[in-house]
Design a protein around this motif. Structure first.
Motif, PDB file in Angstrom:
ATOM      1  N   UNK A  15      41.385  54.668  37.772  1.00 55.07           N
ATOM      2  CA  UNK A  15      41.027  53.268  38.027  1.00 55.07           C
ATOM      3  C   UNK A  15      39.517  53.115  38.193  1.00 55.07           C
ATOM      4  N   UNK A  16      38.895  54.063  38.871  1.00 50.77           N
ATOM      5  CA  UNK A  16      37.439  54.009  39.028  1.00 50.77           C
ATOM      6  C   UNK A  16      36.740  54.171  37.686  1.00 50.77           C
ATOM      7  N   UNK A  21      33.619  52.048  33.162  1.00 51.33           N
ATOM      8  CA  UNK A  21      33.498  51.840  31.719  1.00 51.33           C
ATOM      9  C   UNK A  21      33.322  50.365  31.393  1.00 51.33           C
ATOM     10  N   UNK A  22      34.070  49.506  32.097  1.00 47.67           N
ATOM     11  CA  UNK A  22      33.891  48.066  31.901  1.00 47.67           C
ATOM     12  C   UNK A  22      32.487  47.631  32.307  1.00 47.67           C
ATOM     13  N   UNK A  23      31.975  48.193  33.411  1.00 48.85           N
ATOM     14  CA  UNK A  23      30.619  47.849  33.851  1.00 48.85           C
ATOM     15  C   UNK A  23      29.580  48.283  32.834  1.00 48.85           C
ATOM     16  N   UNK A 106      40.499  54.230  29.757  1.00 48.82           N
ATOM     17  CA  UNK A 106      39.045  54.423  29.754  1.00 48.82           C
ATOM     18  C   UNK A 106      38.427  54.299  28.367  1.00 48.82           C
ATOM     19  N   UNK A 107      39.247  54.124  27.341  1.00 51.24           N
ATOM     20  CA  UNK A 107      38.701  54.054  25.994  1.00 51.24           C
ATOM     21  C   UNK A 107      38.758  52.677  25.362  1.00 51.24           C
ATOM     22  N   UNK A 108      39.844  51.932  25.589  1.00 50.23           N
ATOM     23  CA  UNK A 108      40.048  50.663  24.893  1.00 50.23           C
ATOM     24  C   UNK A 108      39.982  49.467  25.841  1.00 50.23           C
ATOM     25  N   UNK A 109      40.865  49.450  26.826  1.00 56.54           N
ATOM     26  CA  UNK A 109      41.000  48.267  27.686  1.00 56.54           C
ATOM     27  C   UNK A 109      39.721  47.895  28.425  1.00 56.54           C
ATOM     28  N   UNK A 110      39.048  48.821  29.123  1.00 53.41           N
ATOM     29  CA  UNK A 110      37.840  48.396  29.863  1.00 53.41           C
ATOM     30  C   UNK A 110      36.723  47.921  28.958  1.00 53.41           C
ATOM     31  N   UNK A 115      33.278  43.523  27.200  1.00 53.06           N
ATOM     32  CA  UNK A 115      32.697  42.817  26.068  1.00 53.06           C
ATOM     33  C   UNK A 115      33.068  41.341  26.069  1.00 53.06           C
ATOM     34  N   UNK A 116      34.263  41.005  26.554  1.00 56.88           N
ATOM     35  CA  UNK A 116      34.696  39.613  26.548  1.00 56.88           C
ATOM     36  C   UNK A 116      34.010  38.781  27.629  1.00 56.88           C
ATOM     37  N   UNK A 117      33.635  39.400  28.751  1.00 58.06           N
ATOM     38  CA  UNK A 117      32.985  38.667  29.837  1.00 58.06           C
ATOM     39  C   UNK A 117      31.892  39.543  30.463  1.00 58.06           C
ATOM     40  N   UNK A 118      30.800  39.760  29.753  1.00 57.48           N
ATOM     41  CA  UNK A 118      29.773  40.681  30.266  1.00 57.48           C
ATOM     42  C   UNK A 118      29.100  40.195  31.546  1.00 57.48           C
ATOM     43  N   UNK A 119      28.802  38.891  31.640  1.00 58.97           N
ATOM     44  CA  UNK A 119      28.110  38.384  32.826  1.00 58.97           C
ATOM     45  C   UNK A 119      28.979  38.527  34.071  1.00 58.97           C
TER      46      UNK A 119
END
Length: 220
Positions: A15-16, A21-23, A106-110, A115-119
């Motif tokens: 989860x971390x 990765x999203x960040x 950690x590869x696709x979803x995050x 990318x969809x909501x970077x801000x």
């Protein structure tokens, strides 16, 4: 009991890694306009301080993402070994499980989230990212320099390609046939070239400037 603790630790690590990765993706794809808005609206926030040194925080994010992915794989392997008692079977099952779960979490979803909501992603994760950056200190920068030196040492020098130059006979002014100007063949350029070709000044193609495109603000 030990198996349950290891499984729980693996879930927490994954989860971390998902959040980090999203960040990283959000910080990479954050438009310049959104970055300037964050800094202007709340200059004292964690997000604004993060955007003051984005490269250092990106290095820290990449380091911690790798660390948490590795820790989750180790925890899963230990849990499999504790439950099965066979080191080879435990290693095989842990590899299969982590390859499938890691690809999704950690590869696709995050990356799609960032990318969809970077801000929004940068605002939400800025506090955690700054803490992790402070914990590491100069370590990510040192590792990046080490990797760059290794890559530079292993890269062979570019081979010099033979270049066709204009001969002395082609340095004369261009001759005109009907209404067109004839150029020496060595002075022609590809339709995709964006730079001037070599040769006499009178046969160089004019400089072409590509149109401005939207790119991530961190690359400008």
């Amino acid at each position: 009991m030990t198996t349950a603790v290891l499984v729980l630790a693996a879930v927490v690590f994954l989860c971390t890694a998902f959040v980090l990765t999203a960040a990283e993706t959000g910080l990479t794809y954050l438009p310049r306009a959104d970055a300037e808005t964050i800094v202007r609206e709340d200059p004292g926030s964690a997000a604004a301080r993060l955007l003051a040194t984005p490269t250092a925080h990106l290095h820290a994010l990449r380091f911690w993402t790798v660390w948490f992915e590795t820790a989750s794989a180790v925890a899963v392997a230990l849990a499999m070994f504790h439950g099965l008692g066979d080191v080879w079977l435990a290693g095989l099952l842990a590899t299969v499980v982590m390859a499938a779960v890691g690809f999704v979490l950690t590869g696709v979803s995050p990356r799609q989230v960032g990318r969809s909501n970077p801000a929004g992603t940068v605002r939400f994760t800025s506090g955690l990212v700054r803490v992790l950056r402070a914990v590491l200190g100069p370590v990510p920068g040192l590792l990046v320099r080490l990797g760059s030196s290794v890559a530079g040492a292993g890269t062979p020098p570019p081979a010099s390609s033979p270049r066709r130059s204009c001969s002395s006979s082609s340095t004369a002014p261009p001759t005109r046939t009907s209404s067109r100007t004839t150029r020496p063949s060595c002075c022609t350029r590809s339709s995709t070239s964006t730079t001037r070709t070599s040769g006499p000044s009178w046969c160089r193609a004019p400089t072409w400037s590509p149109s401005t495109t939207t790119t991530p603000w961190t690359t400008r």
